[in-house]
Design an enzyme around this catalytic site. Structure first.
Site, short mmCIF file in Angstrom:
data_model
loop_
_atom_site.label_atom_id
_atom_site.label_comp_id
_atom_site.label_asym_id
_atom_site.label_seq_id
_atom_site.Cartn_x
_atom_site.Cartn_y
_atom_site.Cartn_z
N LYS A 176 30.81 21.43 43.29
CA LYS A 176 29.75 22.42 43.47
C LYS A 176 29.94 23.53 42.44
CE LYS A 176 28.07 26.29 46.12
NZ LYS A 176 27.92 26.98 44.83
N GLU A 251 42.27 29.64 44.31
CA GLU A 251 42.59 30.58 43.22
C GLU A 251 41.59 31.71 43.35
OE1 GLU A 251 42.52 32.83 40.28
OE2 GLU A 251 41.50 31.21 39.25
N CYS A 285 39.75 36.86 36.58
CA CYS A 285 40.67 37.17 37.68
C CYS A 285 42.02 37.66 37.19
CB CYS A 285 40.85 35.95 38.58
SG CYS A 285 41.45 34.49 37.71
N GLU A 386 39.38 45.11 43.48
CA GLU A 386 39.11 44.39 42.23
C GLU A 386 37.77 44.83 41.65
OE1 GLU A 386 39.47 39.84 40.52
OE2 GLU A 386 38.72 40.13 42.56
#
Length: 482
Positions: A176, A251, A285, A386
């Site tokens: 996906k 992750e 990230c 973040e």
């Protein structure tokens, strides 16, 4: 080569319309234009894709490791042939500069090549038994059908990162891609077909999280779920996968510290800090999310940094001279702007940027200025959340030990950076910093042969290299007696 006006799903080696007949628009974040329309899948389409993967599994897993590797090598050859087209596709749908799109395509080929090269290195073990003449064989076997969910920031590399090792180990896969950036994955599907992979080995279902991601995770036919994305989404996936006790590899987010010690090479550190923060408009990230600079070199570092940021060219991602493109979408830009404004309210000093860019091309896309905030303190919200955008946060520290303490004070544990010329500090790095990967005296950019993984809210499991390849197999213990 041009993108198609519309794409169907890729299931069982064929292009298949979504059961619903619905489609999603894919927009160019630099221009606001619609690039293409893709099938908007649902659980019914996931059922078809998983069924195809289940049918293909016995034949694919029975192939010799070298045979599976040969398919991956052929796919890599085709990716390299179409590298420029794929890079332009990535830049158009995601917004990263074309030069970064080319790097991503190159990294994707390295990930697949490593998996192919190491298909024969999934080794078992033979250990002494507990009876006379007995041997115990620890064998490795594929886990089965893999459900792979990719984030939008690396539309091709994140899929290659999962597809390569999954297939090399003998699994089949249902992918996906993110609904905002599915085109690189669908262009890859064309190459999968051209490479003549057996039908059902690779399946791609486009659509959003609730309609495709949730059914894929919950499907009883998927044995392993590998996902790259946000921490909140990862936690939901882990909870949903618990019903069937699936293997889960996540992750997730990061809040990487970037430590500049008093003995650092400042020119080198500044360049790395800029690359690690503004690359892909900060949508990485492993990006430099919080910069800790020793008080002895703070003023000099900030001065050099301000000059370097001013040189960045923000513009059309398809222009070779562009250093930074747009944010991926409007809501992402607004989120970053809100965080910056809140940090200023809490006392941060705006040195550079801090606003949406306007005028000309900027009015059409989602462009945010490269931003620098100083006078940042560790208790500010922005130092713990973040940002995932082009905002550098610089904080003055009184010592290297203080910087380490502050760096480790985070719920994330993916990446960290250290700039120092002290051999003693470098040698103690593994115990000093509680992060899964550490970059010493260099910018970001993991290697295909490394192991990309984080601690705490940055995820579980890991990807890349031999350790990443081994996450796609299970062990079987056999007690051998004559």
């Amino acid at each position: 080569m041009a993108l198609q006006n519309s794409y169907d799903l890729f299931i069982n080696g064929e292009w298949t319309p979504a059961v619903s007949g619905e489609r999603l628009d894919v927009e160019n974040p630099a221009t606001g234009e619609t690039l293409s329309r893709v099938a908007n899948g649902t659980g019914a389409d996931v059922d078809k894709a998983v069924a195809a993967a289940e049918r293909a599994l016995p034949g694919w897993s029975a192939k010799l490791a070298t045979e599976r590797a040969d398919y991956l090598y052929k796919l890599n050859t085709l990716i390299e042939r179409d590298a420029e087209h794929l890079a332009r596709t990535i830049s158009s749908e995601m917004g990263k500069p074309i030069k970064e799109g080319r790097v991503e395509v190159g990294f994707a080929t390295k990930l697949i090549r490593f998996a192919a090269e190491n298909a024969l290195r999934l080794q078992g073990e033979i250990i002494p038994g507990s009876r006379p003449g007995e041997k115990i064989l620890i064998d490795r076997k594929p886990v089965g059908v893999v459900g792979a969910i990719a984030a939008w920031n690396f539309p091709l590399a994140l899929i290659a990162r999962k597809l390569g090792p999954a297939l090399a180990a003998g699994n089949t896969i249902v992918i996906k891609p993110h609904e905002m950036t599915p085109l690189a994955a669908l262009e890859l599907a064309k190459l999968v077909a051209e490479a003549e992979f057996p039908a059902g080995v690779v399946n791609i279902v486009t659509g959003d999280g609730p309609r495709v991601g949730v059914p894929l995770v919950a499907h009883p036919g998927t044995r392993l779920i590998t996902m790259t994305g946000s921490t909140p989404a990862g936690k939901k996936i882990m909870a949903a996968a618990a019903e069937h006790l699936k293997i889960v590899r996540l992750e997730l987010g990061g809040k990487a510290p970037f430590i500049v010690a008093d003995d650092a090479d400042l020119n080198r550190a500044v360049e790395a800090a800029v690359v690690a923060r503004y690359g892909n408009a900060g949508q990485v990230c492993t990006a430099n999310e919080r910069t800790y600079v020793d008080a002895k070199v703070y003023d000099s570092f900030v001065g050099k940094l301000r000059d370097r940021i001013a040189q960045l060219k923000v513009g059309n991602p398809l222009d070779d001279a562009t250093d930074m493109g747009p944010k991926v979408c409007g809501p992402e830009l607004e989120k970053v702007d809100k965080m910056v404004k809140h940090a200023i309210e809490q006392g941060a000093k705006l040195e550079f940027g801090g606003e949406r860019l306007t005028g000309g091309l900027y009015d059409k896309g989602q462009f945010y200025a490269p931003t620098l905030l100083t006078n940042v303190t560790h208790d500010m919200d922005i130092m713990h959340e973040e940002v995932f955008g082009p905002v550098m946060l610089v904080m003055k520290t009184n010592s290297y030990d203080e910087a380490l303490k502050l760096a480790n004070d985070s719920r994330y544990g993916l990446s960290a950076y250290v700039f120092t010329n002290s051999l003693d500090r470098i040698m103690k790095m593994s115990s000093d910093l509680d992060f899964g990967e550490i970059y010493v005296n260099r910018e970001s950019g993991e290697a295909a042969q490394g192991f990309h993984h984080g601690y705490r809210d940055s995820g579980i499991g890991g990807e890349d290299g031999q350790h990443g390849l081994e996450t796609y197999v299970e062990t079987k213990t056999i007690y051998l007696n004559a």
